[in-house]
Design a protein around this motif. Structure first.
Motif, short mmCIF file in Angstrom:
data_model
loop_
_atom_site.label_atom_id
_atom_site.label_comp_id
_atom_site.label_asym_id
_atom_site.label_seq_id
_atom_site.Cartn_x
_atom_site.Cartn_y
_atom_site.Cartn_z
N ARG A 35 -0.12 1.53 -8.68
CA ARG A 35 1.41 1.36 -9.15
C ARG A 35 1.59 0.02 -8.37
N GLN A 36 2.76 -0.49 -8.85
CA GLN A 36 3.37 -1.81 -8.17
C GLN A 36 4.78 -1.89 -8.41
N ARG A 52 0.41 -3.72 -4.89
CA ARG A 52 -0.36 -2.81 -5.67
C ARG A 52 -0.79 -1.77 -4.79
N TYR A 77 -0.41 0.97 -13.55
CA TYR A 77 -1.76 0.38 -14.28
C TYR A 77 -2.72 1.44 -14.07
#
Length: 120
Positions: free
Chosen positions: A37-38, A44, A93
């Motif tokens: 995740r970011q 990230r 992601y």
């Protein structure tokens, strides 16, 4: 290989969301699937990973006990997120690699991301 995430959205703190990653193309049973995740303005970060042929998993300390990664079928990996906090807000992601690692640069294939927003 293509990875497509779905299931993001907005939820209040304490709520739950499930994000999924649909993979296409050839997937080796030894492949590792991960979620990163970011958050805005941040790098990230690793969230969770699972080997395609399961069931071994690994979680970031920040999500341990609240998030659960699983393989749903022959092409889908999901991340169940419970007890969500505002600090979980990020673009999530999906990634596919071959190494058992939390290092993002080890992953070859990435999805486009799905946004998760947790309001306080």
């Amino acid at each position: 290989v293509q990875l497509v995430e779905s299931g993001g959205g907005m939820v209040q703190a304490g709520g739950s969301l499930r994000v999924s990653c649909a993979a296409s193309g050839r997937i080796f049973s030894s492949a590792v699937m991960a979620w990163f995740r970011q958050a805005p303005g941040k790098e990230r970060e690793f969230v969770a990973l699972i080997r395609w042929n399961g069931p071994r998993t690994l979680y970031a300390d920040s999500v341990k006990g609240r998030f659960s990664i699983s393989r749903e079928d022959y092409k889908t990996v999901s991340l169940q997120m419970n007890s969500l906090k505002p600090e979980d807000t990020a673009v999530y992601y999906c990634a596919r690699g071959t190494q058992w690692t939390a290092q993002a640069d080890a992953y070859t294939y990435w999805g486009q991301g799905t946004e998760v927003t947790v309001s306080s």
